[in-house]
Design a protein around this motif. Sequence first.
Motif, PDB file in Angstrom:
ATOM      1  N   PHE A  39      10.588  15.625  13.508  1.00 49.77           N
ATOM      2  CA  PHE A  39      10.433  14.379  12.756  1.00 49.77           C
ATOM      3  C   PHE A  39      10.153  13.203  13.686  1.00 49.77           C
ATOM      4  O   PHE A  39      10.817  13.041  14.702  1.00 49.77           O
ATOM      5  CB  PHE A  39      11.686  14.065  11.940  1.00 49.77           C
ATOM      6  N   MET A  40       9.174  12.374  13.295  1.00 49.13           N
ATOM      7  CA  MET A  40       8.848  11.142  14.011  1.00 49.13           C
ATOM      8  C   MET A  40       8.605  10.042  12.992  1.00 49.13           C
ATOM      9  O   MET A  40       8.121  10.298  11.892  1.00 49.13           O
ATOM     10  CB  MET A  40       7.595  11.309  14.860  1.00 49.13           C
ATOM     11  N   SER A  41       8.954   8.804  13.375  1.00 51.25           N
ATOM     12  CA  SER A  41       8.634   7.651  12.535  1.00 51.25           C
ATOM     13  C   SER A  41       7.735   6.716  13.340  1.00 51.25           C
ATOM     14  O   SER A  41       7.916   6.549  14.538  1.00 51.25           O
ATOM     15  CB  SER A  41       9.901   6.935  12.048  1.00 51.25           C
ATOM     16  N   LEU A  42       6.733   6.127  12.655  1.00 51.10           N
ATOM     17  CA  LEU A  42       5.751   5.244  13.280  1.00 51.10           C
ATOM     18  C   LEU A  42       5.854   3.868  12.644  1.00 51.10           C
ATOM     19  O   LEU A  42       5.918   3.758  11.415  1.00 51.10           O
ATOM     20  CB  LEU A  42       4.338   5.774  13.071  1.00 51.10           C
ATOM     21  N   TYR A  43       5.837   2.842  13.484  1.00 51.47           N
ATOM     22  CA  TYR A  43       5.960   1.444  13.061  1.00 51.47           C
ATOM     23  C   TYR A  43       4.788   0.686  13.678  1.00 51.47           C
ATOM     24  O   TYR A  43       4.768   0.493  14.889  1.00 51.47           O
ATOM     25  CB  TYR A  43       7.283   0.859  13.551  1.00 51.47           C
ATOM     26  N   ALA A  44       3.830   0.251  12.853  1.00 48.68           N
ATOM     27  CA  ALA A  44       2.590  -0.319  13.387  1.00 48.68           C
ATOM     28  C   ALA A  44       2.340  -1.753  12.921  1.00 48.68           C
ATOM     29  O   ALA A  44       2.946  -2.214  11.965  1.00 48.68           O
ATOM     30  CB  ALA A  44       1.411   0.560  12.979  1.00 48.68           C
ATOM     31  N   MET A  82       0.862  -1.174   0.000  1.00 46.92           N
ATOM     32  CA  MET A  82       0.000   0.000   0.000  1.00 46.92           C
ATOM     33  C   MET A  82       0.906   1.233   0.000  1.00 46.92           C
ATOM     34  O   MET A  82       1.758   1.376   0.872  1.00 46.92           O
ATOM     35  CB  MET A  82      -0.917   0.018   1.230  1.00 46.92           C
ATOM     36  N   HIS A  83       0.704   2.087  -0.978  1.00 44.29           N
ATOM     37  CA  HIS A  83       1.518   3.290  -1.115  1.00 44.29           C
ATOM     38  C   HIS A  83       0.917   4.465  -0.340  1.00 44.29           C
ATOM     39  O   HIS A  83      -0.283   4.486  -0.060  1.00 44.29           O
ATOM     40  CB  HIS A  83       1.648   3.670  -2.588  1.00 44.29           C
ATOM     41  N   TYR A  84       1.749   5.431  -0.042  1.00 44.87           N
ATOM     42  CA  TYR A  84       1.314   6.689   0.568  1.00 44.87           C
ATOM     43  C   TYR A  84       0.264   7.334  -0.348  1.00 44.87           C
ATOM     44  O   TYR A  84       0.448   7.413  -1.558  1.00 44.87           O
ATOM     45  CB  TYR A  84       2.518   7.619   0.733  1.00 44.87           C
ATOM     46  N   GLY A  85      -0.851   7.740   0.227  1.00 40.25           N
ATOM     47  CA  GLY A  85      -1.911   8.389  -0.533  1.00 40.25           C
ATOM     48  C   GLY A  85      -2.902   7.449  -1.186  1.00 40.25           C
ATOM     49  O   GLY A  85      -3.869   7.900  -1.796  1.00 40.25           O
ATOM     50  N   ALA A  86      -2.691   6.121  -1.053  1.00 43.04           N
ATOM     51  CA  ALA A  86      -3.604   5.150  -1.655  1.00 43.04           C
ATOM     52  C   ALA A  86      -4.974   5.226  -0.990  1.00 43.04           C
ATOM     53  O   ALA A  86      -5.080   5.433   0.214  1.00 43.04           O
ATOM     54  CB  ALA A  86      -3.036   3.737  -1.537  1.00 43.04           C
ATOM     55  N   ARG A  87      -6.011   5.044  -1.777  1.00 41.86           N
ATOM     56  CA  ARG A  87      -7.385   5.032  -1.251  1.00 41.86           C
ATOM     57  C   ARG A  87      -7.639   3.730  -0.506  1.00 41.86           C
ATOM     58  O   ARG A  87      -7.195   2.669  -0.929  1.00 41.86           O
ATOM     59  CB  ARG A  87      -8.389   5.160  -2.378  1.00 41.86           C
ATOM     60  N   GLN A  88      -8.337   3.825   0.609  1.00 41.57           N
ATOM     61  CA  GLN A  88      -8.713   2.651   1.391  1.00 41.57           C
ATOM     62  C   GLN A  88     -10.087   2.884   1.995  1.00 41.57           C
ATOM     63  O   GLN A  88     -10.623   3.987   1.896  1.00 41.57           O
ATOM     64  CB  GLN A  88      -7.666   2.357   2.470  1.00 41.57           C
ATOM     65  N   ALA A  89     -10.647   1.875   2.626  1.00 39.94           N
ATOM     66  CA  ALA A  89     -11.984   1.944   3.251  1.00 39.94           C
ATOM     67  C   ALA A  89     -13.022   2.447   2.249  1.00 39.94           C
ATOM     68  O   ALA A  89     -13.767   3.375   2.526  1.00 39.94           O
ATOM     69  CB  ALA A  89     -11.950   2.812   4.508  1.00 39.94           C
ATOM     70  N   GLY A  90     -13.023   1.824   1.070  1.00 35.95           N
ATOM     71  CA  GLY A  90     -14.017   2.189   0.062  1.00 35.95           C
ATOM     72  C   GLY A  90     -13.812   3.572  -0.524  1.00 35.95           C
ATOM     73  O   GLY A  90     -14.757   4.191  -1.003  1.00 35.95           O
ATOM     74  N   ASP A 124       2.422  16.314  10.945  1.00 33.46           N
ATOM     75  CA  ASP A 124       1.784  16.067   9.655  1.00 33.46           C
ATOM     76  C   ASP A 124       2.470  14.919   8.927  1.00 33.46           C
ATOM     77  O   ASP A 124       3.700  14.884   8.843  1.00 33.46           O
ATOM     78  CB  ASP A 124       1.838  17.312   8.780  1.00 33.46           C
ATOM     79  N   PRO A 125       1.683  13.993   8.346  1.00 30.37           N
ATOM     80  CA  PRO A 125       2.299  12.891   7.602  1.00 30.37           C
ATOM     81  C   PRO A 125       2.993  13.397   6.336  1.00 30.37           C
ATOM     82  O   PRO A 125       2.504  14.324   5.679  1.00 30.37           O
ATOM     83  CB  PRO A 125       1.131  11.978   7.261  1.00 30.37           C
ATOM     84  N   ILE A 126       4.137  12.791   6.026  1.00 26.59           N
ATOM     85  CA  ILE A 126       4.860  13.087   4.794  1.00 26.59           C
ATOM     86  C   ILE A 126       5.145  11.756   4.095  1.00 26.59           C
ATOM     87  O   ILE A 126       5.173  10.710   4.731  1.00 26.59           O
ATOM     88  CB  ILE A 126       6.170  13.874   5.053  1.00 26.59           C
ATOM     89  N   ASN A 127       5.346  11.805   2.795  1.00 22.52           N
ATOM     90  CA  ASN A 127       5.565  10.582   2.025  1.00 22.52           C
ATOM     91  C   ASN A 127       6.905   9.948   2.401  1.00 22.52           C
ATOM     92  O   ASN A 127       7.957  10.499   2.079  1.00 22.52           O
ATOM     93  CB  ASN A 127       5.532  10.889   0.530  1.00 22.52           C
ATOM     94  N   ARG A 179      -1.728   7.371   5.006  1.00 18.62           N
ATOM     95  CA  ARG A 179      -0.765   8.396   5.414  1.00 18.62           C
ATOM     96  C   ARG A 179       0.633   7.806   5.571  1.00 18.62           C
ATOM     97  O   ARG A 179       1.524   8.456   6.094  1.00 18.62           O
ATOM     98  CB  ARG A 179      -1.226   9.052   6.716  1.00 18.62           C
ATOM     99  N   GLY A 180       0.789   6.556   5.120  1.00 17.25           N
ATOM    100  CA  GLY A 180       2.076   5.892   5.211  1.00 17.25           C
ATOM    101  C   GLY A 180       2.176   4.792   4.180  1.00 17.25           C
ATOM    102  O   GLY A 180       1.424   4.767   3.208  1.00 17.25           O
ATOM    103  N   LEU A 181       3.115   3.881   4.405  1.00 21.80           N
ATOM    104  CA  LEU A 181       3.332   2.726   3.529  1.00 21.80           C
ATOM    105  C   LEU A 181       3.004   1.464   4.294  1.00 21.80           C
ATOM    106  O   LEU A 181       3.259   1.383   5.491  1.00 21.80           O
ATOM    107  CB  LEU A 181       4.799   2.630   3.120  1.00 21.80           C
TER     108      LEU A 181
END
Length: 132
Positions: free
Chosen positions: A70-75, A15-23, A117-120, A29-31
């Motif tokens: 700057f922050m990075s999130l790992y989920a 899944m790319h940054y900016g990809a549509r999801q949930a219909g 704010d999310p960034i690519n 907001r991430g990869l």
Amino acid sequence: LKGKLRWPVAGRISMHYGARQAGGKLTSRGLRISAPAGTEVRAIAKGRVAYADWLRGYGLLLIIDHGDGFMSLYAHNEALLRDVGDWVNPGEVIASVGNTGGVETAGLYFELRRNGDPINPARWLLMPCIAI
């Protein structure tokens, strides 16, 4: 460090940054990087762990504060290997890939934020290779 950071996990972008999801109602907001459960997740840069716990929708989530906003999130991890307040270095193992937080398949959801704010993230990571 733009364009010079190593990928947090070896795998394929599912899944790319900016990809549509949930219909089509939401955009990513991430990869999302597909990888087998248990694969090592590594810090992309030096920083301090700001959050390491369960968060609805993200599962087991680890957030690193890198300074200068700057922050990075790992989920969606299966295990978190660092605690809040721990300092980490680039390439250090911080978690393992899982499928927590409502996802069906194993993989890492990875986000970068600047001043909240999310960034690519793809623009900050080494290209074109996605393996560490």
